[in-house]
Structure formats: C-alpha cells, structure tokens
Design a protein around this motif. Structure first.
Motif, PDB file in Angstrom:
ATOM      1  N   GLU A 224       0.988  -1.196   0.222  1.00 53.42           N
ATOM      2  CA  GLU A 224      -0.109   0.148   0.140  1.00 53.42           C
ATOM      3  C   GLU A 224       1.030   1.060  -0.102  1.00 53.42           C
ATOM      4  O   GLU A 224       1.723   1.262   0.949  1.00 53.42           O
ATOM      5  CB  GLU A 224      -0.694   0.194   1.170  1.00 53.42           C
ATOM      6  CG  GLU A 224      -1.870   1.207   1.198  1.00 53.42           C
ATOM      7  CD  GLU A 224      -1.293   1.964   2.110  1.00 53.42           C
ATOM      8  OE1 GLU A 224      -1.661   3.524   1.813  1.00 53.42           O
ATOM      9  OE2 GLU A 224      -0.867   1.874   3.226  1.00 53.42           O
ATOM     10  N   GLY A 225       0.578   2.059  -0.919  1.00 56.13           N
ATOM     11  CA  GLY A 225       1.394   3.341  -0.824  1.00 56.13           C
ATOM     12  C   GLY A 225       2.777   2.969  -1.994  1.00 56.13           C
ATOM     13  O   GLY A 225       3.618   4.111  -2.031  1.00 56.13           O
ATOM     14  N   PRO A 239       1.612   5.924  -5.896  1.00 55.55           N
ATOM     15  CA  PRO A 239       0.748   5.243  -5.795  1.00 55.55           C
ATOM     16  C   PRO A 239      -0.643   5.408  -5.545  1.00 55.55           C
ATOM     17  O   PRO A 239      -1.002   6.500  -6.401  1.00 55.55           O
ATOM     18  CB  PRO A 239       1.083   5.691  -4.413  1.00 55.55           C
ATOM     19  CG  PRO A 239       2.026   6.373  -3.478  1.00 55.55           C
ATOM     20  CD  PRO A 239       1.622   7.666  -4.309  1.00 55.55           C
ATOM     21  N   GLU A 240      -0.631   4.255  -6.305  1.00 59.46           N
ATOM     22  CA  GLU A 240      -2.500   4.449  -6.866  1.00 59.46           C
ATOM     23  C   GLU A 240      -3.080   2.698  -6.766  1.00 59.46           C
ATOM     24  O   GLU A 240      -2.480   2.055  -6.305  1.00 59.46           O
ATOM     25  CB  GLU A 240      -2.392   4.444  -8.725  1.00 59.46           C
ATOM     26  CG  GLU A 240      -2.124   3.415  -8.903  1.00 59.46           C
ATOM     27  CD  GLU A 240      -1.685   3.525 -11.086  1.00 59.46           C
ATOM     28  OE1 GLU A 240      -2.560   2.143 -11.600  1.00 59.46           O
ATOM     29  OE2 GLU A 240      -1.397   4.317 -11.237  1.00 59.46           O
ATOM     30  N   ARG A 268       7.963  10.093  -2.351  1.00 60.56           N
ATOM     31  CA  ARG A 268       6.940  10.046  -3.445  1.00 60.56           C
ATOM     32  C   ARG A 268       6.190   9.316  -2.603  1.00 60.56           C
ATOM     33  O   ARG A 268       4.898   8.829  -2.842  1.00 60.56           O
ATOM     34  CB  ARG A 268       7.142   9.881  -4.684  1.00 60.56           C
ATOM     35  CG  ARG A 268       6.238   9.278  -5.386  1.00 60.56           C
ATOM     36  CD  ARG A 268       6.257   9.420  -6.874  1.00 60.56           C
ATOM     37  NE  ARG A 268       5.048   9.468  -8.089  1.00 60.56           N
ATOM     38  CZ  ARG A 268       5.288   9.664  -8.959  1.00 60.56           C
ATOM     39  NH1 ARG A 268       6.268  10.463  -9.245  1.00 60.56           N
ATOM     40  NH2 ARG A 268       3.806  10.059 -10.475  1.00 60.56           N
ATOM     41  N   SER A 269       6.870   7.769  -1.926  1.00 56.75           N
ATOM     42  CA  SER A 269       5.829   6.491  -1.675  1.00 56.75           C
ATOM     43  C   SER A 269       5.057   7.072  -0.099  1.00 56.75           C
ATOM     44  O   SER A 269       5.088   8.412   0.355  1.00 56.75           O
ATOM     45  CB  SER A 269       6.395   5.415  -0.738  1.00 56.75           C
ATOM     46  OG  SER A 269       7.681   6.358   0.562  1.00 56.75           O
ATOM     47  N   ARG A 274       6.023   4.065   2.521  1.00 54.91           N
ATOM     48  CA  ARG A 274       6.689   5.273   3.298  1.00 54.91           C
ATOM     49  C   ARG A 274       7.146   5.099   4.253  1.00 54.91           C
ATOM     50  O   ARG A 274       8.344   4.770   5.153  1.00 54.91           O
ATOM     51  CB  ARG A 274       5.671   6.487   3.285  1.00 54.91           C
ATOM     52  CG  ARG A 274       6.370   7.351   3.763  1.00 54.91           C
ATOM     53  CD  ARG A 274       5.267   9.159   3.765  1.00 54.91           C
ATOM     54  NE  ARG A 274       5.906  10.118   4.622  1.00 54.91           N
ATOM     55  CZ  ARG A 274       6.738  11.086   3.664  1.00 54.91           C
ATOM     56  NH1 ARG A 274       6.386  10.754   2.605  1.00 54.91           N
ATOM     57  NH2 ARG A 274       6.835  12.293   4.505  1.00 54.91           N
ATOM     58  N   ALA A 275       5.702   4.139   5.418  1.00 55.85           N
ATOM     59  CA  ALA A 275       6.651   4.036   6.886  1.00 55.85           C
ATOM     60  C   ALA A 275       7.426   3.134   6.749  1.00 55.85           C
ATOM     61  O   ALA A 275       8.436   2.998   8.098  1.00 55.85           O
ATOM     62  CB  ALA A 275       5.268   3.421   7.378  1.00 55.85           C
ATOM     63  N   LEU A 276       7.618   2.220   6.303  1.00 52.86           N
ATOM     64  CA  LEU A 276       8.513   1.211   5.679  1.00 52.86           C
ATOM     65  C   LEU A 276       9.958   1.584   5.816  1.00 52.86           C
ATOM     66  O   LEU A 276      11.373   1.523   6.575  1.00 52.86           O
ATOM     67  CB  LEU A 276       7.956  -0.091   5.145  1.00 52.86           C
ATOM     68  CG  LEU A 276       9.513  -1.317   5.214  1.00 52.86           C
ATOM     69  CD1 LEU A 276       8.484  -2.966   4.792  1.00 52.86           C
ATOM     70  CD2 LEU A 276       9.853  -0.867   4.171  1.00 52.86           C
TER      71      LEU A 276
END
Length: 348
Positions: A224-225, A239-240, A268-269, A274-276
């Motif tokens: 996700e993301g 992302p989409e 951009r994530s 992004r969290a990872l």
C-alpha cells in the motif's frame, strides 16, 4: 577474498557454496549497445575486448595511443579488472585519421569493431550487460540448485547495489560520513571522488530499504502506497489503488516496486510503503547519510527493487562447475543474482 553478501537473499537458505573468478575467463561481461554507430563524425567508436584491465586503465591507454587528453575518451560503463569484458570506447579525433591499431593492441587487449560516430560515448549509453559466469568448486544438491535457479528466472531478484559500489571492504560509506562531517570542506576533494562517495551513501541507504522489503516479502509484489517503476526506464507512477491491471503488469515484468535513492524533498511513497522505508532508515548512521545527501543537493529519486535476470540459462560443465548466462539492465549487478544461490567466494 570476499564473500558475496547474503543480506538480500529472497528465496530461503543457501543451496550451494562455490568460488567465482578463479580466473578472469570465469567472469565474462559484454555490453549490449544502445545504438548503432553513425558511420561518420569526429569520434572513433571502438569495441574492445580486455582481460585483467579495468576501464579507467584502458581509457588512459587509448588517450596515450591517440595523443589526446583523457577527457577526449568516452565509455558507457565501468567494468571490473578481474574479468574478460567487451565494451565500447570513443576517442575524439577531429580532422585526422586514427593511429595504427597495432600500436594499441597487446596481450589482454584487442579491438573487435571500429567505426566513426558523431558524438562522444556518454556514461550509461548502453542497453544492458550480458554475463557468462562459471562457478567452481560447487557443493550442494543439484536438484536444489536448479530449483533455486528456476525461482530466480521466474521471479527476478532483489536489485541490490553490488559491493563494487562501496569500495574496498565497504569503506566508501565511512568516507562519505567523514566527508559529510566536514561540511563545506568536503567539497574540496576532486569531483569524481566526491561523486563516488555520494553514490556509495545513496546506494547503502537503498540497500537497507531493500533489505527491509525482502524481510517482509514485499520486494517483488508491492504494498500500500507503492511507487511503481517502468521496466527499462527511470519513469515512475503512483501511488494508486491496487488493480488487476497492475497485477498483470507486475507479473509480466513490465513494472517493478521501487525504493528510495535519497535526496532532498519528500518521499513519493505513501502509507505502509513510506512507513517501512522511513523505519528502515531511522538508525543513527542512516540519518547521518540522509542529512549529508540532502545538504549535498541531491534530490529524491527511485530505483526498481526487483530486476529480471533475462534469458537465464545454466549448464553443468562437470560435477563441480556450473556455468550461468543471463542479461541485466544498466545499473544492476550480477552479484545480486549470485547472492540468491548461496555463499560464493570471490577469488579476486
């Protein structure tokens, strides 16, 4: 002698031990050209086979042979000394003929093709590299080894930067940290050395983010993301929302999940991706590398997390010698493929 790092092994435990580069002929690399020579112009385009010589040495020899400055010699990519390699060079010879090639050729260096071209050969001007590698002293069950190779062929491998990116013993990351600690004074070193250290810092961060994606199994499926990268380009999208169309493109190797090449600006994530990435790069050293790259003026970019070993084939030469052949796009490393097999000692 160094071991190829297993940090991004994606398919389970090692299935073999082996040695690579016991002789230069066991590591053959051929550049895949991105264009045909124009047939005219002030640059001489040479396809050269070299053995036991690095690219910089051959470039200096070409400058000496042609009687030109080193900056008049161009090449698309750096190739290892401990190998047999075929690659292109260009030499600027405005308004004059080239010297006799016999004055250039020697044991370990020969010209395969020559042609005139309009422009200097620029870095990255290649379609990829073809590898033919021979592993010696192979131990392991043949069935397990071939099963692992089939997995690599079907799913690709984590697109890690190879150890060449980090200098002897991985020391370039430490040198980058020292350069960043000096602040503006770090810019006083030569441009080429500074670029090398910035590249090592960026590559180290990418490999750490990639290792986190390998650990959670998302390196070849996205999350996700996700930011997606088009195969064979640096173009990204997303992302989409996840869709059947994305799934089909991912399976066909038309797109790949991506990871950060660190620099200024926002990632951009988004979301879980992004969290990872931020969690993987949250230790003290990673934060220092991130800060140094931002202050150096680099911008956020992305790199594919996955790479396809295109046309992967294998052949047993005898009970303990295995020959592999495959192609990779520019900027990807054969060691990323070898790392999926096991502990392979680099005899060079």
């Amino acid at each position: 002698m160094t071991d190829i790092s297993p940090e991004s092994r994606a398919f389970g435990d090692a299935v073999l031990t082996a040695r690579i580069r016991t002789a230069p002929e066991d590591f053959f690399v051929e550049e895949l050209p991105a264009f045909e020579a124009s047939g005219e112009g002030e640059h001489l385009l040479l396809t050269i086979e070299k053995r036991g010589m690095n690219t910089g040495f051959v470039a200096r020899e070409l400058a000496r042979w042609a009687g030109v400055a080193e900056h008049a010699v161009g090449f698309a990519g750096q190739k290892d000394r401990h190998a047999v390699t075929v690659q292109r060079f260009s030499v600027q010879l405005p308004g004059r003929e080239a010297p006799d090639l016999a004055l250039l050729e020697r044991d370990g260096l020969r010209v395969l093709v020559q042609a005139r071209h309009r422009r200097k050969l620029s870095r990255g001007a290649l379609a990829g590299n073809r590898f033919v590698l021979v592993l010696r002293e192979v131990t392991g069950q043949r069935g397990a080894i071939e099963s692992r190779l089939a997995q690599v062929a079907a799913h690709g491998v984590p697109n890690a930067f190879g150890e060449q990116r980090f200098g002897h013993g991985g020391g370039n990351v430490g040198k980058a940290l020292a350069m960043f600690a000096k602040g503006a004074r770090g810019a006083r070193m030569g441009r080429e050395q500074r670029a090398m250290l910035l590249s090592a810092a960026r590559s180290a961060l990418f490999n750490r983010a990639l290792a986190a994606r390998v650990a959670d199994g998302s390196w070849n499926r996205g999350m996700e993301g996700e930011v997606w990268m088009l195969a064979g380009s640096r173009s990204v999208f997303g992302p989409e929302p996840w869709s059947e169309a994305l799934a089909q493109r991912l399976e066909a190797f038309d797109i790949h999940p991506s990871g950060p090449l660190w620099g200024r600006g926002n990632l951009r994530s988004e979301g879980a991706c992004r969290a990872l990435e931020l969690a993987a790069l949250d230790d003290a050293e990673s934060l220092a590398l991130r800060d140094g790259l931002e202050r150096a003026g680099l911008e956020q970019e992305r790199r594919a997390l996955r790479v396809q070993a295109e046309g992967l084939e294998w052949e047993w030469l005898d009970a303990s010698a295995l020959r592999l052949s495959f192609s990779l796009p520019p900027g990807s490393y054969a060691t990323a493929v070898l790392a999926q097999l096991g502990a392979i000692a680099d005899a060079s």
